[in-house]
Scaffold this active site. Structure first.
Site, PDB file in Angstrom:
ATOM      1  N   ASP A 263     -27.892   9.691 -33.924  1.00 52.35           N
ATOM      2  CA  ASP A 263     -27.930   9.849 -32.478  1.00 52.35           C
ATOM      3  C   ASP A 263     -26.556   9.415 -31.965  1.00 52.35           C
ATOM      4  O   ASP A 263     -25.797   8.747 -32.672  1.00 52.35           O
ATOM      5  CB  ASP A 263     -29.063   8.994 -31.872  1.00 52.35           C
ATOM      6  CG  ASP A 263     -29.412   9.484 -30.478  1.00 52.35           C
ATOM      7  OD1 ASP A 263     -30.523   9.168 -30.001  1.00 52.35           O
ATOM      8  OD2 ASP A 263     -28.589  10.200 -29.872  1.00 52.35           O
TER       9      ASP A 263
HETATM   10  C1  GLC Z   1     -28.604  10.993 -26.450  1.00 55.46           C
HETATM   11  C2  GLC Z   1     -30.022  11.195 -26.940  1.00 55.46           C
HETATM   12  C3  GLC Z   1     -30.164  12.324 -27.918  1.00 55.46           C
HETATM   13  C4  GLC Z   1     -29.150  13.390 -27.546  1.00 55.46           C
HETATM   14  C5  GLC Z   1     -27.790  12.808 -27.861  1.00 55.46           C
HETATM   15  C6  GLC Z   1     -26.662  13.747 -27.446  1.00 55.46           C
HETATM   16  O1  GLC Z   1     -28.365   9.627 -26.313  1.00 55.46           O
HETATM   17  O2  GLC Z   1     -30.681  10.048 -27.476  1.00 55.46           O
HETATM   18  O3  GLC Z   1     -31.499  12.811 -27.827  1.00 55.46           O
HETATM   19  O4  GLC Z   1     -29.376  14.561 -28.297  1.00 55.46           O
HETATM   20  O5  GLC Z   1     -27.578  11.542 -27.261  1.00 55.46           O
HETATM   21  O6  GLC Z   1     -26.638  13.884 -26.063  1.00 55.46           O
END
Ligand code: GLC
Length: 742
Positions: A263
């Protein structure tokens, strides 16, 4: 003889102009594994390390020298995020990147229709493909453990079986476009409070029976090509580099051959990132939404620090080659698959899909005195009240926020549907959040209103007193703490004084319809005062059209709740037994004990003697009625390797076509370990004409009877008495068939 032949053949070959032999890795006709090995053999250590981490906010490098393209990631589960600046969250301001917003995934789950899930995945996958994306960062399948979780609207409810059945077709639909799904957030990311500093403590039974099944189905049946690690910790290791979740379970027990994507900002340690199953590091040092260190890419945990460990001999390249293989496999499944389709964007088919999924997912919770559907034969006057009737919902909520080509509001949808048949008036009723911007995408709406709550209420009541129908459209709105990433709700209650407005409207007009727009259950203290209640989700671009179709009866609602609607927060085990949101320990970590274990949602409700939910899991009314006949089993016993077929007749006893979701739960009457009273193990959404009767057939096998024995670390089905329970919801059992497992 042979010698001569060989000589002749050799001479003939050498006479041909030397075909530029296509390298194996560039040859689409070669098996992917051969292409992977060939490409790997041509790469330097530096090129392999480069593959494993981002070079911008949403892309990671390929191998330019070899013609292996870059990997472009895009949010989100409900539509394709607008392009952002190279190294920023801010949108880049392109003029060709607006999209169709599909209903939130909780609405998709509420359709209980794998066909709708495939349609969803196919449609959003076509948009991702058209935008030349490699990976779409979705769907999310974290289990609905608390109604306060800010991101439940992005997930598929409280039941592992429903979420498993609904995630697979979505993944398949996406990946048929040559775009990878990225099922998230693996695992145990069940609320947003302190999401980067929470360590989840949960027993293996709950882990395997509740929190992992949807991910396992996405991997083993959906064949997802990527998985996203979660921010939270489990057993003290972050989800993005977690030995237990990523190496032991995902890649070990389940045989996942794809790539694990972190993430954004979920990577925290080079050594663990090397050895604990992470393959692609993104967004380090960001909170995943807004702030973050820019252009830190060479300093990523899997960048220079990794290369230095290899060059100094501290670590070998075995893990690196495994990461590179998985990433190259991703390339050959996506960017370097010449046979994949070309996709499409903002097509009529996509709008039709968004509308239909919304229509199939809207849940009719209550309909006393048959107030719904709205009858327009005598030119009724309709008052629409509430900020959510006009406020755009596709902007905001966190990373799933979108820049849509268009969004039909509930008020617009109702006005368009009623044109020429009814007079539609509007009053604000309350002011919630007048803002409308996310990462540079602005709604352009001016919702400012300086009137007092009293003035707004008086205007609404005045209007409501003189019309035939009142439709209140309220709920949550994806603002901070109102169903939004990185911020949970602070209570079950509706915000912005809505309860007072609803009660006042109920007194002013007996034909009041409350439409709750949310991704979560909300408290409804007025539930007995309001005849009709509709659970409308964040419905996306076609929101107003989907909602109007149901309210005016063009579509017969068939949605069923994918989670339990509790009357009070304390009725939810995570809040009755848990320490949510907890207090930080001496290291600043929030230890979260999932004390309820496997007893999540209706599994908990069924154990309570006195407490009943407001609306049970699987609940949803229709404009027609259904009669269930007596269920039958084709045998009284099931052999361990056999099957049992349960049949149940169901009849449409009303005056219009309708769809019903017949649910089958299994109850283990005696088990060596505690089990829920019943567990969903099959369902079938069936359409019936008025008066039509069909026989629904369910086939169950030993797998349907298993529980996870954590001591033996395996799934077991114990011989003995079971019951097959046929139900219209977890709170509405229609028939029970006893049987025994040999
Ligand atoms: C965010 C979210 C994730 C998302 C990623 C990119 O913090 O937790 O679901 O796809 O970062 O934006």
């Amino acid at each position: 003889m042979i010698k001569v032949k060989t000589l002749v053949a050799g001479l003939m070959l050498s006479a041909l102009p030397l075909q530029a032999q296509t390298p194996i890795y560039l040859d689409d006709n070669q098996p992917i594994e051969s292409r992977v090995e060939d490409a790997l053999s041509r790469m330097t250590v530096e090129e392999k390390v480069a593959l494993t981490h981002a070079q911008s906010k949403f892309c990671s490098p390929g191998v330019a020298r070899l013609g292996i393209p870059e990997f472009w990631m895009t949010d989100g589960p409900h539509g394709i995020r607008p392009e952002v600046l190279w190294d920023e969250w801010e949108q880049a301001g392109w003029t060709n990147d607006s999209c169709v917003a599909y209903p939130a995934l909780t609405c998709l789950a509420a359709t209980w229709s794998p066909e709708m899930s495939y349609l969803y995945g196919k449609s959003i996958g076509e948009e991702a493909r058209y935008r030349n994306k490699t990976v779409i960062l979705g769907p999310g399948v974290n289990i609905y453990r608390t109604p306060l979780n800010g991101r439940n609207f992005e997930y598929m409810g409280e039941d592992p079986y429903l979420a498993s059945r609904m995630v697979v077709p979505y993944v398949q639909g996406v990946q048929e476009n040559g775009v990878a799904a990225c099922v998230k957030h693996y695992a145990l990311n069940n609320h947003e409070a302190n999401r980067h500093t929470t360590n989840v403590i949960v027993d293996d039974r709950a882990l395997y029976e509740i929190y992992l099944p949807a991910f396992k189905a996405a991997v083993q049946e959906g064949k997802t090509w990527t998985i996203m690690g979660s921010y939270n910790q489990y057993k003290g290791q972050h989800g993005c580099h977690n030995q237990y979740l990523l190496n032991d379970i995902l890649k070990g027990e389940w045989g996942f051959d794809g790539a694990v994507v972190s993430d954004w900002g979920g990577t925290h340690d080079t050594n663990q990132a090397i050895t604990n199953g992470l393959d692609m590091e993104f967004g380090s040092w960001t909170d995943g939404l807004s702030n973050g260190a820019s252009n830190a890419y060479d300093n990523y945990y899997l960048a220079m620090p990794y290369l230095q460990r290899i060059q100094s001999g501290q670590v070998g390249t075995a893990e690196l080659d495994d990461k590179a293989r998985r990433i190259l496999r991703l390339a050959f499944r996506t960017n370097m698959n010449r046979n994949r389709p070309y996709g499409s964007m903002r097509s009529p088919e996509h709008y039709a899909a968004a509308r239909k999924i919304g229509e199939e997912g809207i849940v009719l919770l209550q309909n006393n005195n048959q107030v719904l559907p709205i009858i327009t034969t005598n030119q009724p006057r309709i008052a629409v009240i509430g900020e959510n009737a006009v406020k755009m919902m596709t902007v905001g909520g966190g990373s799933s926020s979108l820049k849509v080509q268009r969004e039909v509001s509930p008020l617009d949808g109702i006005r368009q549907r009623a044109a020429g048949q009814a007079e539609v008036l509007y009053a604000r009723g309350y002011v919630g959040d007048a803002s409308g911007e996310y990462n540079g995408v602005v709604t352009g709406q001016n919702l400012n209103d300086i009137r007092s709550a009293e003035e707004l209420l008086a205007e609404a009541v005045q209007l409501a007193s003189g019309v035939d129908y009142v439709i209140f459209v309220g709920g949550l709105n994806k603002s901070k703490h109102q169903d939004c990433e990185d911020s949970d709700r602070t209570g079950l209650e509706l915000p912005y004084n809505q309860d007072a407005v609803i009660s006042a409207l109920a007194r002013a007009n007996k034909n009041l319809i409350v439409v709750n727009v949310s991704g979560n259950a909300v408290a409804m203290p007025w539930v007995k005062e309001v005849p009709a209640i509709v659970q409308a989700w964040f419905l996306g671009s076609e929101a107003g059209n989907s909602l109007a179709s149901v309210l005016f009866g063009d579509v017969n609602p068939s949605g069923k709740l994918p989670f339990t609607f509790p009357a009070r927060l304390v009725d939810v085990p995570a809040h009755q037994l848990g320490e949510y949101p907890g207090t930080p320990d001496e290291y600043g970590i929030y230890q979260q004990n999932y004390n309820e274990g496997i007893f999540v949602g209706y599994r908990w409700t069924d154990k309570q003697k006195k407490v009943k939910p407001l609306f049970p899991f699987g609940h949803g009314l229709s404009y027609t009625t259904f009669a269930y006949g007596k269920p039958k089993a084709d045998s009284k016993t099931m052999s361990p390797y056999g099957q049992l077929t349960i049949t149940v007749p169901i009849k449409n006893t009303g005056s219009r076509e309708g769809q019903e979701v017949v649910q089958l739960y299994i109850s283990d009457k005696k088990s060596s370990l505690p089990r829920p009273v019943k567990e969903l193990k099959a369902f079938n959404k069936v359409s019936l004409q008025p008066g039509e009767e069909k026989e629904i057939t369910f086939t169950i096998d030993k797998e349907s009877l298993c529980f996870f024995d954590d001591a033996r670390h395996e799934w077991v089905a114990e011989p003995g008495q079971f019951e097959a329970i046929v139900a219209a919801s977890a709170g509405d059992v229609r028939g029970v068939v006893p049987f025994a497992l040999d």
